[in-house]
Each structure stands twice: as structure tokens, then as C-alpha cells.
Scaffold this motif. Structure first.
Motif, PDB file in Angstrom:
ATOM      1  N   LEU A  35      46.575  74.057  42.980  1.00  0.00           N
ATOM      2  CA  LEU A  35      45.796  74.001  43.646  1.00  0.00           C
ATOM      3  C   LEU A  35      46.935  74.006  45.847  1.00  0.00           C
ATOM      4  O   LEU A  35      45.860  74.155  46.344  1.00  0.00           O
ATOM      5  CB  LEU A  35      46.451  72.451  43.604  1.00  0.00           C
ATOM      6  N   ALA A  36      48.124  73.658  45.522  1.00  0.00           N
ATOM      7  CA  ALA A  36      48.744  74.887  46.273  1.00  0.00           C
ATOM      8  C   ALA A  36      47.773  75.595  47.034  1.00  0.00           C
ATOM      9  O   ALA A  36      48.186  75.743  48.210  1.00  0.00           O
ATOM     10  CB  ALA A  36      49.757  74.629  46.690  1.00  0.00           C
ATOM     11  N   ASN A  37      48.441  76.593  46.571  1.00  0.00           N
ATOM     12  CA  ASN A  37      48.056  78.095  46.510  1.00  0.00           C
ATOM     13  C   ASN A  37      46.155  77.756  47.204  1.00  0.00           C
ATOM     14  O   ASN A  37      46.497  79.030  48.337  1.00  0.00           O
ATOM     15  CB  ASN A  37      47.487  79.034  45.641  1.00  0.00           C
ATOM     16  N   ALA A  38      45.634  77.177  46.983  1.00  0.00           N
ATOM     17  CA  ALA A  38      44.074  77.109  46.520  1.00  0.00           C
ATOM     18  C   ALA A  38      44.016  76.018  48.627  1.00  0.00           C
ATOM     19  O   ALA A  38      43.537  76.838  50.000  1.00  0.00           O
ATOM     20  CB  ALA A  38      43.642  76.263  45.990  1.00  0.00           C
ATOM     21  N   LEU A  39      44.942  75.826  48.618  1.00  0.00           N
ATOM     22  CA  LEU A  39      45.001  74.893  49.625  1.00  0.00           C
ATOM     23  C   LEU A  39      45.400  75.960  51.363  1.00  0.00           C
ATOM     24  O   LEU A  39      45.236  76.431  51.952  1.00  0.00           O
ATOM     25  CB  LEU A  39      46.067  73.595  49.768  1.00  0.00           C
ATOM     26  N   LYS A  40      46.435  76.596  50.679  1.00  0.00           N
ATOM     27  CA  LYS A  40      47.042  78.197  51.919  1.00  0.00           C
ATOM     28  C   LYS A  40      46.418  78.867  51.527  1.00  0.00           C
ATOM     29  O   LYS A  40      46.258  79.295  53.264  1.00  0.00           O
ATOM     30  CB  LYS A  40      48.043  78.528  50.844  1.00  0.00           C
ATOM     31  N   ALA A  41      45.090  79.098  50.601  1.00  0.00           N
ATOM     32  CA  ALA A  41      44.415  80.324  51.247  1.00  0.00           C
ATOM     33  C   ALA A  41      42.933  80.127  51.298  1.00  0.00           C
ATOM     34  O   ALA A  41      41.669  80.874  52.307  1.00  0.00           O
ATOM     35  CB  ALA A  41      43.910  80.934  49.979  1.00  0.00           C
ATOM     36  N   GLY A  42      42.815  78.758  52.136  1.00  0.00           N
ATOM     37  CA  GLY A  42      41.973  78.314  52.738  1.00  0.00           C
ATOM     38  C   GLY A  42      40.641  77.603  52.182  1.00  0.00           C
ATOM     39  O   GLY A  42      39.311  78.421  51.972  1.00  0.00           O
ATOM     40  N   LYS A  43      40.735  77.782  50.637  1.00  0.00           N
ATOM     41  CA  LYS A  43      39.678  77.569  49.526  1.00  0.00           C
ATOM     42  C   LYS A  43      38.493  76.937  49.801  1.00  0.00           C
ATOM     43  O   LYS A  43      39.114  76.099  50.445  1.00  0.00           O
ATOM     44  CB  LYS A  43      40.367  77.970  47.997  1.00  0.00           C
ATOM     45  N   GLY A  44      37.463  77.142  49.054  1.00  0.00           N
ATOM     46  CA  GLY A  44      36.338  75.876  49.804  1.00  0.00           C
ATOM     47  C   GLY A  44      36.361  74.956  49.007  1.00  0.00           C
ATOM     48  O   GLY A  44      37.126  74.576  47.882  1.00  0.00           O
ATOM     49  N   GLU A  45      35.473  74.139  49.492  1.00  0.00           N
ATOM     50  CA  GLU A  45      35.241  71.973  48.057  1.00  0.00           C
ATOM     51  C   GLU A  45      35.239  73.122  47.256  1.00  0.00           C
ATOM     52  O   GLU A  45      36.252  71.890  46.867  1.00  0.00           O
ATOM     53  CB  GLU A  45      33.777  71.988  49.490  1.00  0.00           C
ATOM     54  N   TYR A  46      34.172  73.262  46.253  1.00  0.00           N
ATOM     55  CA  TYR A  46      34.100  74.053  45.186  1.00  0.00           C
ATOM     56  C   TYR A  46      35.275  74.029  44.377  1.00  0.00           C
ATOM     57  O   TYR A  46      35.472  73.437  43.037  1.00  0.00           O
ATOM     58  CB  TYR A  46      32.849  74.644  44.748  1.00  0.00           C
ATOM     59  N   GLU A  47      35.847  75.083  45.369  1.00  0.00           N
ATOM     60  CA  GLU A  47      37.280  75.510  44.362  1.00  0.00           C
ATOM     61  C   GLU A  47      37.919  74.196  44.234  1.00  0.00           C
ATOM     62  O   GLU A  47      38.840  73.925  43.126  1.00  0.00           O
ATOM     63  CB  GLU A  47      38.002  76.606  43.886  1.00  0.00           C
TER      64      GLU A  47
END
Length: 131
Positions: free
Chosen positions: A29-41
């Protein structure tokens, strides 16, 4: 990021596996937030975390109750604090999307809390089972 290591093992295989998986998902979750991942992920990771946290906490609380662990009530209260914090962070993710600030908040308020909780409270369960 908090990486699972042998120092976090409490010696109860199922709980250790669950702890490892929860840490992995908090890191994801922290990595997805840092990478600016989309809403679905983000929603996918959050849904898994919510389900798994509830399942793990329920199992761990049942074990502590069954083996009359002296920190059972403290553990239950601590779990509720974690769930409340996680809900607030998830609401902020819904409002703001993926941000570095939220990634840092996940790391500081969820991951670090979880590691500390394992070390300070969950370790007491093993002595209740073997004692």
C-alpha cells in the motif's frame, strides 16, 4: 519499509505467516501510494488489508482468550486503535488519491505501529501457550 525478519517471529507459525503477509500488504500500500498508482490498485490493496486485518485480529484475539493470555484485553483494544487509524487513512486515500504524504502516513501510523505491536504485545501469547 518494514521487512519481515526472524526477529518479528513470535513462534506460532500461523500467526507468524499472517503477520508477514500483513506487513507485505502494508508495504504494498505504501509503495502504491508513493508510485501514484490508480484508484483500482489502491482499492484492491485496501480491500485485502481490511479483510485480512479483521481475520487475523479475530484469530489472534481468540487465541489469547483461549490461552488466558494476560494481555488479551490490551491486545483487543490495540487492535481497535489500528482498525480506526486504518479507516481514517483509507478515507483520506479516497479523498486525496495516491500521495507521498499518505505513503509516509501508512508507514508511520500503520506499519511501524504493527511492528511495535508484534514485539510488545503479540510475543506474550507464546508464553501463555507454552506456560
Amino acid at each position: 519499509m518494514a521487512t519481515w525478519n526472524a526477529g518479528l517471529a513470535i513462534g506460532i507459525p500461523l500467526i507468524d505467516i499472517q503477520h508477514q503477509q500483513l506487513l507485505d500488504q502494508l508495504d504494498a500500500l505504501a509503495n502504491a501510494l508513493k508510485a501514484g498508482k490508480g484508484e483500482y490498485e489502491l482499492k484492491s490493496i485496501i480491500k485485502f488489508l481490511e479483510m485480512y486485518v479483521n481475520q487475523h485480529f479475530r484469530y489472534e484475539e481468540q487465541c489469547m482468550h483461549r490461552y488466558q493470555c494476560p494481555v488479551a484485553r490490551i491486545n483487543q483494544d490495540a487492535h481497535q486503535i489500528f482498525v480506526d487509524r486504518m479507516q481514517l487513512i483509507c478515507q483520506e486515500i479516497e479523498r486525496s488519491g495516491a500521495t507521498l504524504a499518505l505513503a509516509n502516513q501508512v508507514q508511520q501510523e500503520l506499519t511501524n505501529w504493527f511492528v511495535s505491536h508484534i514485539q510488545m504485545i503479540d510475543t506474550k501469547l507464546k508464553s501463555s501457550i507454552s506456560g
